[in-house]
Design an enzyme around this catalytic site. Sequence first.
Site, PDB file in Angstrom:
ATOM      1  N   ASP A 397      41.196  85.172   1.518  1.00 23.52           N
ATOM      2  CA  ASP A 397      41.886  83.933   1.875  1.00 23.52           C
ATOM      3  C   ASP A 397      40.908  82.791   2.167  1.00 23.52           C
ATOM      4  O   ASP A 397      39.729  83.011   2.454  1.00 23.52           O
ATOM      5  CB  ASP A 397      42.763  84.196   3.103  1.00 23.52           C
ATOM      6  CG  ASP A 397      43.956  83.258   3.195  1.00 23.52           C
ATOM      7  OD1 ASP A 397      44.012  82.271   2.443  1.00 23.52           O
ATOM      8  OD2 ASP A 397      44.836  83.525   4.029  1.00 23.52           O
ATOM      9  N   GLU A 452      55.581  81.275   3.619  1.00 27.31           N
ATOM     10  CA  GLU A 452      54.814  80.973   4.824  1.00 27.31           C
ATOM     11  C   GLU A 452      55.040  79.534   5.298  1.00 27.31           C
ATOM     12  O   GLU A 452      55.076  79.255   6.491  1.00 27.31           O
ATOM     13  CB  GLU A 452      53.332  81.199   4.529  1.00 27.31           C
ATOM     14  CG  GLU A 452      52.391  80.916   5.683  1.00 27.31           C
ATOM     15  CD  GLU A 452      50.949  81.138   5.298  1.00 27.31           C
ATOM     16  OE1 GLU A 452      50.188  81.670   6.122  1.00 27.31           O
ATOM     17  OE2 GLU A 452      50.586  80.802   4.154  1.00 27.31           O
TER      18      GLU A 452
END
Length: 646
Positions: A397, A452
Amino acid sequence: MLLLLSLFCIAGNAQQYMLLSPDKKLSVEIESSRQGVTVKMMKEADLLLSLSDIGIVTDQTTGALLQIKKAERSAVNEIVKPVIREKSEAYRNEYNELALTFRSGQTLTFRLFNEGLAYRFSTAFKDSLTIFRETLDIQFREGDSIRFQSEKSFNSAYEQPYEFKKLSELDPDKLCNLPVLIEKQSGKFLMITEADLYHYPGLWVKSSGGSQITATHPRYPKTLKKTNNPYSTGQVGETHDYIARVAGKRSYPWRIFAVADREEGLISNNMVYLLASPTELKDVSWIRPGVVMFDWWAKNNIFGVDFKAGVNTETAKYFIDFCAEKGFRYFLFDDGWSPKSDLLHTVPGLNMPEVTAYAKTKGVDVMLWVIWNTLKEQWDEAFDQFERWGIKGIKMDFMNRDDQQMVEFYEAVAGKAAEKKMVVDFHGAYKPCGLSRKYPNVLTREALIEFEQSGVSDNDNPRHHNLLPYIRMFTGAMDYIPATMRNANKNNFRHCWDYPMGWGTRAHSMALFIILSSPMTMLPDSPSDYNRENECTGFLTKIPVEWDETKLLAGKIGQYTVLARRSGTVWHIGAITNDDQRTIELSTDFLKPGRYNIEIIEDGINAATAATDYKLSRRQISAGEILKLAMAPGGGWLARITPENK
């Protein structure tokens, strides 16, 4: 002295070439003159686009004008079978090719498919090259429009909402990351993206005035920022005045200009995969797609248990038990399982060897989330530790870059993970460019607004859901995280970071599981939530993540989508609408003749006000029968269709 590899001819007269698609519906006119190489792509009598100023500016100093040495034509018609069946068990790879080789040592290769045009450079210099810029102008007709994501700089998480403007209204100060979708006044679509991106920066575009856009790239990093925030450390500070340092003998990324008459052509196009390098892995038997449960929000929303939930061994075993019971392949420890700057140790209360040993007895594989920069700093130690623990995959990420250094790091991660027999999910990532063909263990990636975002903004909404299949999904798998059981409509949707809800009805949320491609599909809620909604969860457990066939049955970009996917003899259909109520009459003539059992989840009678309301029904149908899909605002519909004798 800079040399512009724009393929000038030494003769005064222009050299012209024509290339036809295999079905002869697309034609490309290529002209090389002292003014450079220009390209026009037509569909029958309709001019789709013009390309000019095609070149690469390097540090090579030959001092000679560039003359075409030879032109070679070839044709390919073959079937390619992907290792991972993201869309289909087989893709037809059919194109006509023209390769123009110049006396100066570079080649410009054009491939014309029935579905669009691609070109790439190749160079054959003895010494390495410094590339200062790649040039390309793309001209459309006045009145054509563009759908795009934009940024003020090349530092991007690639999670901006899609904008829609006339090309003439595009802000020249905005940088647009790929893919970008052009909508012609005629109704045709043109998708611009790239494939086979290695050892080179990602391609972006920006307005150059009128209805023209031009290519641009992030420059090669000179310094990287170091901050107290582990999420932002490693972003680009200063840059060099060039975009890449490369070997003199190599091929460059394919530039793709795909054509679709209707939305269906955007779904069926496979050019990104077909133009990518084939896999280098000799053994792919260990790569296993599947559904993932992860603990990011879910660890905070567990109820009905006798342990304190959190990042600990007990919670992990609870997730693993749920995965084993439902047949889900993976459990992922998301952010929080280790100190941010240390991937070699777990937080107190978490015994990783105990967790992975337990998971192995249950047939569940464990994955770990990592910050890219920490992984880079602890490269060998981290991968070796993961291997000792028995980790089967990583989610990397916060890269937020696609300069040459970062593009090379993606490939290094894919290769190292493959060496350790680990699958990969990239977040904070640029769009797919075919890496998953070369390394099939790269199962999915972000590069989109996904669920998200529901915790902090209104951007993940039903209209957005009806853009993703036609824009982002064109390039490859996307980790959207569908099928939340916490559903809301436009009037009562709220932001709640620790316990997010999805904008759209229950049927809408579940249909996204089918519509949005990802051989690694993550589910957002806790096992407690899914156990409470056991009827819906049972339906989800029957949906595969690999497919033998994919068809768009009906769709209008930004408005509605009805997508069918086949696995073996079983069909799954997902349908969603934007915030407009909608009824669609759907023919089942895509089914082979015969009788079928159909299991349907659709919006309940009160779904317009209570988004969690749904109706489950089962009955028999005959192939060709018309199905009525009644969807509430933000609603959906999904079905599983099996032959009667199965």
